[in-house]
Design a protein around this motif. Structure first.
Motif, PDB file in Angstrom:
ATOM      1  N   LEU A 241     -24.965   2.713  -3.876  1.00 53.40           N
ATOM      2  CA  LEU A 241     -25.955   1.931  -3.596  1.00 53.40           C
ATOM      3  C   LEU A 241     -25.198   2.343  -1.919  1.00 53.40           C
ATOM      4  CD1 LEU A 241     -23.503  -0.361  -4.913  1.00 53.40           C
ATOM      5  CD2 LEU A 241     -24.408  -2.791  -3.170  1.00 53.40           C
ATOM      6  N   THR A 242     -27.064   2.308  -1.464  1.00 58.38           N
ATOM      7  CA  THR A 242     -26.747   2.795  -0.594  1.00 58.38           C
ATOM      8  C   THR A 242     -27.644   2.402   0.892  1.00 58.38           C
ATOM      9  OG1 THR A 242     -28.495   4.643  -1.460  1.00 58.38           O
ATOM     10  CG2 THR A 242     -29.628   4.902   0.721  1.00 58.38           C
ATOM     11  N   ILE A 246     -26.293   5.651   3.557  1.00 63.07           N
ATOM     12  CA  ILE A 246     -24.864   5.957   3.455  1.00 63.07           C
ATOM     13  C   ILE A 246     -25.488   5.738   1.307  1.00 63.07           C
ATOM     14  CG2 ILE A 246     -22.823   5.853   4.048  1.00 63.07           C
ATOM     15  CD1 ILE A 246     -23.854   5.299   6.079  1.00 63.07           C
ATOM     16  N   LEU A 247     -24.865   6.567   0.907  1.00 61.83           N
ATOM     17  CA  LEU A 247     -24.439   6.777  -0.641  1.00 61.83           C
ATOM     18  C   LEU A 247     -22.887   5.910  -0.671  1.00 61.83           C
ATOM     19  CD1 LEU A 247     -25.938   6.909  -3.446  1.00 61.83           C
ATOM     20  CD2 LEU A 247     -25.501   8.724  -3.111  1.00 61.83           C
ATOM     21  N   LEU A 248     -22.971   4.974  -1.220  1.00 60.24           N
ATOM     22  CA  LEU A 248     -21.142   4.225  -1.509  1.00 60.24           C
ATOM     23  C   LEU A 248     -21.033   4.317  -2.837  1.00 60.24           C
ATOM     24  CD1 LEU A 248     -20.365   1.858   1.336  1.00 60.24           C
ATOM     25  CD2 LEU A 248     -20.131   4.838   1.077  1.00 60.24           C
ATOM     26  N   THR A 249     -20.101   5.039  -3.209  1.00 64.79           N
ATOM     27  CA  THR A 249     -20.201   4.072  -5.251  1.00 64.79           C
ATOM     28  C   THR A 249     -20.078   2.874  -4.764  1.00 64.79           C
ATOM     29  OG1 THR A 249     -17.553   4.661  -4.859  1.00 64.79           O
ATOM     30  CG2 THR A 249     -19.263   6.178  -5.712  1.00 64.79           C
ATOM     31  N   SER A 250     -19.611   2.157  -6.490  1.00 65.55           N
ATOM     32  CA  SER A 250     -18.967   0.938  -6.925  1.00 65.55           C
ATOM     33  C   SER A 250     -18.316   0.948  -6.117  1.00 65.55           C
ATOM     34  CB  SER A 250     -19.518   0.293  -7.868  1.00 65.55           C
ATOM     35  OG  SER A 250     -19.605   1.286  -8.848  1.00 65.55           O
ATOM     36  N   GLY A 251     -17.681   1.658  -6.452  1.00 64.46           N
ATOM     37  CA  GLY A 251     -15.651   1.270  -6.393  1.00 64.46           C
ATOM     38  C   GLY A 251     -15.110   1.287  -4.430  1.00 64.46           C
ATOM     39  N   VAL A 252     -16.258   2.214  -3.471  1.00 62.75           N
ATOM     40  CA  VAL A 252     -15.759   1.800  -2.486  1.00 62.75           C
ATOM     41  C   VAL A 252     -16.191   0.676  -1.857  1.00 62.75           C
ATOM     42  CG1 VAL A 252     -16.466   2.931  -0.156  1.00 62.75           C
ATOM     43  CG2 VAL A 252     -16.023   4.868  -2.340  1.00 62.75           C
ATOM     44  N   VAL A 253     -17.291   0.429  -2.822  1.00 61.95           N
ATOM     45  CA  VAL A 253     -17.594  -1.445  -2.235  1.00 61.95           C
ATOM     46  C   VAL A 253     -16.946  -2.255  -2.480  1.00 61.95           C
ATOM     47  CG1 VAL A 253     -19.953  -2.377  -1.998  1.00 61.95           C
ATOM     48  CG2 VAL A 253     -20.503  -0.104  -2.102  1.00 61.95           C
ATOM     49  N   SER A 254     -16.388  -2.264  -3.315  1.00 61.93           N
ATOM     50  CA  SER A 254     -16.193  -3.202  -4.079  1.00 61.93           C
ATOM     51  C   SER A 254     -14.499  -3.713  -3.477  1.00 61.93           C
ATOM     52  CB  SER A 254     -15.733  -3.368  -6.292  1.00 61.93           C
ATOM     53  OG  SER A 254     -15.137  -2.139  -5.832  1.00 61.93           O
ATOM     54  N   GLY A 255     -14.608  -1.847  -2.806  1.00 67.75           N
ATOM     55  CA  GLY A 255     -12.787  -1.933  -2.580  1.00 67.75           C
ATOM     56  C   GLY A 255     -13.224  -2.627  -0.733  1.00 67.75           C
ATOM     57  N   LEU A 256     -13.900  -1.838  -0.277  1.00 63.52           N
ATOM     58  CA  LEU A 256     -14.348  -2.697   0.881  1.00 63.52           C
ATOM     59  C   LEU A 256     -14.608  -3.961   1.430  1.00 63.52           C
ATOM     60  CD1 LEU A 256     -16.972   0.233   2.308  1.00 63.52           C
ATOM     61  CD2 LEU A 256     -14.853  -0.237   2.807  1.00 63.52           C
ATOM     62  N   LEU A 257     -15.254  -4.857  -0.041  1.00 65.65           N
ATOM     63  CA  LEU A 257     -15.360  -5.581  -0.309  1.00 65.65           C
ATOM     64  C   LEU A 257     -14.487  -7.355  -0.088  1.00 65.65           C
ATOM     65  CD1 LEU A 257     -18.833  -6.746  -2.201  1.00 65.65           C
ATOM     66  CD2 LEU A 257     -18.400  -7.543  -0.075  1.00 65.65           C
ATOM     67  N   LEU A 258     -13.232  -6.409  -1.123  1.00 63.32           N
ATOM     68  CA  LEU A 258     -12.478  -7.440  -1.644  1.00 63.32           C
ATOM     69  C   LEU A 258     -11.289  -6.995  -0.433  1.00 63.32           C
ATOM     70  CD1 LEU A 258     -11.639  -6.970  -5.196  1.00 63.32           C
ATOM     71  CD2 LEU A 258     -12.438  -8.940  -4.358  1.00 63.32           C
ATOM     72  N   GLY A 259     -11.396  -6.376   0.742  1.00 61.50           N
ATOM     73  CA  GLY A 259     -10.228  -5.520   1.267  1.00 61.50           C
ATOM     74  C   GLY A 259     -10.484  -6.527   2.848  1.00 61.50           C
TER      75      GLY A 259
END
Length: 404
Positions: A241-242, A246-259
C-alpha cells in the motif's frame, strides 16, 4: 502488602510477560504472509500453528498451576523466559510443520506460566475498590510487548526475514532475566485447594458464565480477529500500500494497525477498569462494547476505501481492550470471593485458551467462503451481550429482593 509494592510487582511481571510475547505477536502478522520461509506448504498449516500453542495449554494449564504453586515466583518466571528463548532460537534454526508445531507447543506452556502468575498476583494484591484498575494496568503493560512484536516485528520481517527476526527477539528475551530479581517473594500463589473445592466451583452459575464469556471473547478477538486481519488486508488492498508516496507492505500495515491497540492499552485499560470499579459497573460497559463488535465484524471482509476499513479495525480494537479488561476483571471478582481462586483462574485460562485456539483453526477453514463466517461471529458477540446482560439483571433483582 503496601499499595506501591503491589503495583510494582504487577508492573514488573507484566513487563517480563511483554518481552516474552514479542515473537508470538509478530507471528500473527508475519506467518500468514511469510509462511513459505518457515517451510510450510499451505495457509491451513498457518491456522494450525497459530492455534496449537493455545490448544496444548488446555491439558498443560493444570501442570502450569502446579509449577506456580511448587516453585517460587522468580523460578516460575525464569523457567518461562528460558523456554521462550529456546523457542525463538528453534524458529530461527528449524524448518517445517513438525518442528514448528513442537516449538509452538513449548511456547504455549511458557505462556501458561506467565499468564497464570500475573492473574494470580492481581487477584491477591487487589481489593474490590481497585481490582479493575490493577487488572487493566497489568493487561495494558504486558501488551506493550504485543505492540513491539507487531510493529517492529512486521518491519523486521520485511527487512531481514522471518528467521532473523526470531533470532533478534531471542536476544531481547534474555534481557528480561534481570527483572526477576526486582520481584518480591511476598507475591506467592495461594496454597493448594482440595478436590472438593475444585469440583464445586463449576456448579456455580456465576463461574459458569465467566468461563463461557472468556471462551467466546477469546474465540472472537484473540482467535479469529487477530489472526485474520493481515489476510483480509492483503486480500482487498494487495501486498503493498502507498501512503503519501511511501510504499508499505501489507504485513507492516497490519502490524501498525493491530499495534495501535497495544499503544493505547496501557492508558485505556486502567481507565476502563477504574470506571468499572465505580458507579458505571462492569456489565453496562461490556454490553455496549460487545454490541459494537457484533455490528462491525462483517465489514472486515469488505472492499471499502482503506481509510474507512482501517477505522473499522481500530473501532474493533478499542472494543477489544474494553471487553478483555472487563472479562478478566469479572472472573477476578468471582475469584476474590472464593477459596479456590487458583483453580478458578486455571479453569478460566483453559476456557480462554480453548476459544483462542479454535479461532484461527476454524477461521482458516472457512476464510475463503465469504462473509457467512463473519456474520456467525457477529451473532456470537450479540448473543453473549444478551446472555451477560440478562444474568446481571437477574443477580441485581436477587440482591434487591434480599435487601427489601
Amino acid at each position: 502488602m503496601e499499595k506501591t509494592s503491589s503495583k510494582s510487582n504487577i508492573i514488573i511481571t507484566a513487563l517480563i510477560t511483554g518481552i516474552c510475547l514479542l515473537t508470538d505477536s509478530m507471528l500473527y502478522i508475519a506467518l500468514p504472509l511469510y509462511w513459505k520461509e518457515a517451510g510450510l506448504s499451505s495457509l491451513i498449516e498457518v491456522g494450525l500453528l497459530l492455534s496449537v500453542n493455545r490448544l496444548i495449554r488446555i491439558p498443560l494449564n493444570p501442570f502450569a498451576a502446579f509449577i506456580t504453586r511448587t516453585l517460587n515466583l522468580r523460578l516460575s518466571l525464569l523457567l518461562a523466559i528460558c523456554l521462550t528463548i529456546i523457542v525463538n532460537i528453534g524458529f530461527f534454526s528449524l524448518n517445517g510443520l513438525l518442528f514448528w508445531l513442537i516449538l509452538r507447543c513449548v511456547w504455549g506452556f511458557a505462556w501458561a506460566l506467565l499468564r497464570l502468575t500475573g492473574h494470580l498476583m492481581v487477584v491477591q494484591l487487589s481489593t474490590n475498590s481497585n481490582k479493575g484498575h490493577l487488572m487493566g494496568m497489568y493487561n495494558g503493560t504486558y501488551r506493550l510487548g504485543s505492540l513491539a512484536g507487531m510493529t517492529i516485528g512486521g518491519f523486521l520481517c520485511y527487512q531481514i526475514g522471518l528467521k532473523l527476526t526470531c533470532l533478534v527477539f531471542a536476544c531481547i528475551c534474555s534481557l528480561a532475566i534481570p527483572f526477576i530479581f526486582f520481584l518480591s517473594y511476598k507475591s506467592l500463589p495461594p496454597r493448594q485447594e482440595s478436590g472438593i473445592v475444585k469440583i464445586s466451583l463449576l456448579k456455580k452459575r456465576g463461574i459458569q458464565l465467566s468461563l463461557f464469556r472468556g471462551f467466546i471473547v477469546s474465540f472472537l478477538l484473540q482467535g479469529v480477529f487477530l489472526s485474520t486481519v493481515s489476510f483480509y488486508l492483503s486480500k482487498h488492498y494487495g501486498g503493498t500500500l502507498t501512503f503519501n508516496g511511501i510504499l508499505l507492505t501489507s504485513g507492516v500495515v497490519s502490524g501498525l494497525l493491530l499495534g495501535m491497540r497495544w499503544a493505547w492499552e496501557p492508558f485505556l485499560a486502567p481507565f476502563i477498569g477504574r470506571i468499572s470499579d465505580g458507579k458505571w459497573g462492569r456489565h453496562s460497559i461490556l454490553l455496549s462494547a460487545l454490541l459494537i463488535i457484533g455490528s462491525l465484524y462483517p465489514f472486515m471482509d469488505s472492499q471499502l476505501p482503506f481509510m474507512i476499513w482501517g477505522l473499522i479495525i481500530i473501532a474493533i480494537l478499542i472494543c477489544s481492550t474494553i471487553i478483555t479488561t472487563l472479562t478478566d476483571t469479572l472472573v477476578s471478582d468471582e475469584a476474590y470471593q472464593i477459596e479456590g481462586r487458583t483453580s478458578l483462574i486455571n479453569y478460566y485460562s483453559i476456557a480462554v485458551d480453548f476459544g483462542a485456539a479454535l479461532g484461527p483453526l476454524i477461521a482458516y477453514q472457512f476464510i475463503t467462503e465469504g462473509k457467512l463466517f463473519l456474520f456467525l461471529c457477529s451473532g456470537l458477540a450479540i448473543c453473549l451481550a444478551m446472555i451477560s446482560s440478562n444474568e446481571h439483571l437477574k443477580q441485581k433483582d436477587k440482591c434487591s429482593s434480599v435487601t427489601q
